[in-house]
Design an enzyme around this catalytic site. Structure first.
Site, PDB file in Angstrom:
ATOM      1  NE  ARG A   1     -24.260  33.123  10.026  1.00 44.25           N
ATOM      2  CZ  ARG A   1     -24.341  33.035   8.449  1.00 44.25           C
ATOM      3  NH1 ARG A   1     -25.594  32.420   8.392  1.00 44.25           N
ATOM      4  NH2 ARG A   1     -23.738  31.879   8.010  1.00 44.25           N
TER       5      ARG A   1
ATOM      6  CB  THR B   1     -38.783  16.010  24.651  1.00 41.83           C
ATOM      7  OG1 THR B   1     -37.795  16.127  25.636  1.00 41.83           O
ATOM      8  CG2 THR B   1     -39.935  16.183  24.710  1.00 41.83           C
TER       9      THR B   1
ATOM     10  CG  HIS C   1     -34.685  23.392  -0.498  1.00 39.87           C
ATOM     11  ND1 HIS C   1     -34.739  24.323   0.016  1.00 39.87           N
ATOM     12  CD2 HIS C   1     -33.688  23.139   0.300  1.00 39.87           C
ATOM     13  CE1 HIS C   1     -34.446  25.361   0.894  1.00 39.87           C
ATOM     14  NE2 HIS C   1     -32.976  24.211   1.275  1.00 39.87           N
TER      15      HIS C   1
ATOM     16  CE  LYS D   1     -35.302  24.780   5.205  1.00 45.31           C
ATOM     17  NZ  LYS D   1     -33.902  24.271   4.543  1.00 45.31           N
TER      18      LYS D   1
HETATM   19  C1  LIG Z   1     -33.495  23.452   5.496  1.00 47.36           C
HETATM   20  C2  LIG Z   1     -32.129  22.293   4.817  1.00 47.36           C
HETATM   21  C3  LIG Z   1     -32.025  21.249   5.978  1.00 47.36           C
HETATM   22  C4  LIG Z   1     -32.833  21.029   7.399  1.00 47.36           C
HETATM   23  O1  LIG Z   1     -33.753  21.262   6.925  1.00 47.36           O
HETATM   24  P1  LIG Z   1     -34.476  21.716   8.648  1.00 47.36           P
HETATM   25  O2  LIG Z   1     -35.680  20.672   9.086  1.00 47.36           O
HETATM   26  O3  LIG Z   1     -34.286  23.464   8.547  1.00 47.36           O
HETATM   27  O4  LIG Z   1     -33.416  21.239   9.344  1.00 47.36           O
HETATM   28  C5  LIG Z   1     -31.330  20.034   5.246  1.00 47.36           C
HETATM   29  N1  LIG Z   1     -31.254  19.827   4.467  1.00 47.36           N
HETATM   30  C6  LIG Z   1     -30.656  21.348   3.266  1.00 47.36           C
HETATM   31  C7  LIG Z   1     -31.136  20.960   1.666  1.00 47.36           C
HETATM   32  C8  LIG Z   1     -31.688  22.547   3.442  1.00 47.36           C
HETATM   33  O5  LIG Z   1     -31.572  23.726   2.950  1.00 47.36           O
END
Ligand SMILES: *Cc1c(COP(=O)(O)O)cnc(C)c1O
Length: 407
Positions: free
Chosen positions: A23, A280, A219, A250
């Site tokens: 990556r 923390t 999502h 997100k």
């Molecule tokens: C990105 C993601 C997570 C993790 O969330 P973060 O806040 O980025 O750690 C959990 N489940 C799915 C389906 C994701 O795409």
């Protein structure tokens, strides 16, 4: 001979390289107020402005004036860090407020904030499984790594059902003693294919077989439902899901994860989850930003509307160009390239010649032979941005023999 540590680790990385899945991170500096534009830094430290097409900041909340003001105010009021774990001097007013805010979002009795969505899944599923005697875990085969990790952590018997296949899920449920505690873990929007789970059918099965339901709306939150409560809210099913998990990282444009559900369940996880307890807590500025975004999107439709318009236009243009994208119901548009080197090449051409940033998605994130560009039209893109992207992809596929050959 004793092990040469240095050579050993180099060898581990060489394996990854030989499989074409080393990556390389693109270094970005997002430009607040002008997202999706960002300064991209190449290996020599030179920078140029590019448009981001693979961000999860779907609604541009990471630069919303209310969100930025909330973060700045929190820093000015309370300083930088939280100063401790939640238990030992690290619970601030911001934590309490945000937990009430997400409980209200999903119309649940309680909420709990974690360092990230990953940690929320790991901690919640691991703890739930451990606390329920003789529990059996049922997990969609496409579940995110964090859920898989949580289920592993629970050390319980697990059954993997075929992706979104309710018949297979029922077969597996039937095979287990009805009296044993069960958890069904699944997602609403699957991030790599952009498809959506048959939530209602899964909830029906959960009721029939007396299973707890755990839904990852990472999502979905902010984007779907009248108040941004996710796909379950949009479909009127939120009250039937036992635990809803989400992220602030997100659509809410900040960071951190959360779960919501019955107070009894949330309190048990708060008391037993080691990844929740021994770390923390998130700093006030991050929580204040997240809170501002969640609250804003409970009443504002402007961002959701703009994003949907962009996604619809983008899909429509790709359709007219006959480009090989997966036609899921969600906002995520996976454009299949089908070969890892080619996928990387397209991504490089977009960056070098068109000032567009899309990270290639290769194995093991997606199965071999389905390497793809995962494209996200956000609320922050302009109509011109969308047209430029769609036209660029059209030209690339039209003029590139290698791409046509694999497609
Ligand atoms: C990105 C993601 C997570 C993790 O969330 P973060 O806040 O980025 O750690 C959990 N489940 C799915 C389906 C994701 O795409």
């Amino acid at each position: 001979m004793s092990i040469d540590y240095n050579e050993h680790f180099k060898g581990c990385v060489d394996t990854i390289k030989s499989e074409g899945r080393y990556r390389i991170f693109a270094t970005m500096e997002r430009i607040a107020g002008r997202f999706p534009y960002a300064n991209y830094y190449d290996a020599n430290g030179h920078s140029k402005e590019v448009a981001i097409w693979c961000s999860n900041d779907y609604l541009g909340m990471g630069q919303h004036p209310k969100v930025l003001a909330a973060a700045k105010n929190a820093i000015d009021a309370c300083g930088a860090g939280a100063g401790g774990t939640r238990n030992i001097s690290g619970t601030t007013h911001y934590h309490v407020q945000l937990e009430q805010s997400v409980a209200d979002l999903h119309q649940k009795e309680a909420g709990l904030v974690f360092s990230s969505g990953y940690v929320a899944n790991e901690g919640a599923l691991g703890t739930l499984g451990k606390l329920l005697p003789d529990c059996v875990m049922f997990s969609d085969e496409m579940n995110h790594a964090s859920m898989i990790h949580g289920i592993k952590e629970s050390k319980r018997e697990k059954h993997i059902f075929r992706h979104n296949d309710v018949e297979h899920l029922e077969e597996l449920l039937k095979s287990v003693d009805i009296k044993r505690p069960k958890i069904i873990a699944f997602e609403s929007v699957y991030s790599m294919d952009g498809d959506i789970a048959p939530i209602k059918e899964i909830l029906d099965l959960a009721e029939k077989y007396n299973a707890l339901t755990y839904l990852d709306e990472v999502h979905g939150v902010g984007l779907y439902g009248a108040r941004g409560g996710g796909v379950a809210e949009e479909r009127g099913l939120m009250d039937r899901v036992d635990i809803i998990e989400g992220t602030f990282g997100k659509a809410y444009g900040s960071m951190g994860g959360f779960i919501t559900g019955r107070a009894s369940i949330i309190d048990a996880i708060r008391c037993y989850s080691s990844v929740f307890i021994f770390t923390t807590s998130l700093p006030p500025a991050v929580l204040a930003a997240a809170h501002a975004a969640v609250e804003h999107l409970k009443t504002s439709d402007v961002e959701r509307f703009k994003q949907r318009k962009n996604v619809a236009l983008f899909k429509d243009m790709l359709e007219r160009s006959s480009l090989p994208f997966l036609r899921g119901e969600s906002h995520i548009v996976p454009l299949i390239v089908g070969e890892p080197t080619c996928c990387k090449d397209v991504s490089d051409i977009l960056m070098n010649e068109y000032n567009i940033y899309v990270q290639p998605i290769n194995y093991p994130t997606v199965p071999k032979g389905t390497e793809r560009l995962r494209l996200t039209a956000s609320a922050a893109h302009s109509e011109e941005d969308v047209k430029y992207m769609a036209n660029t992809l059209h030209d690339l596929w039209e003029n590139n023999h290698a791409l046509r050959a694999v497609a």
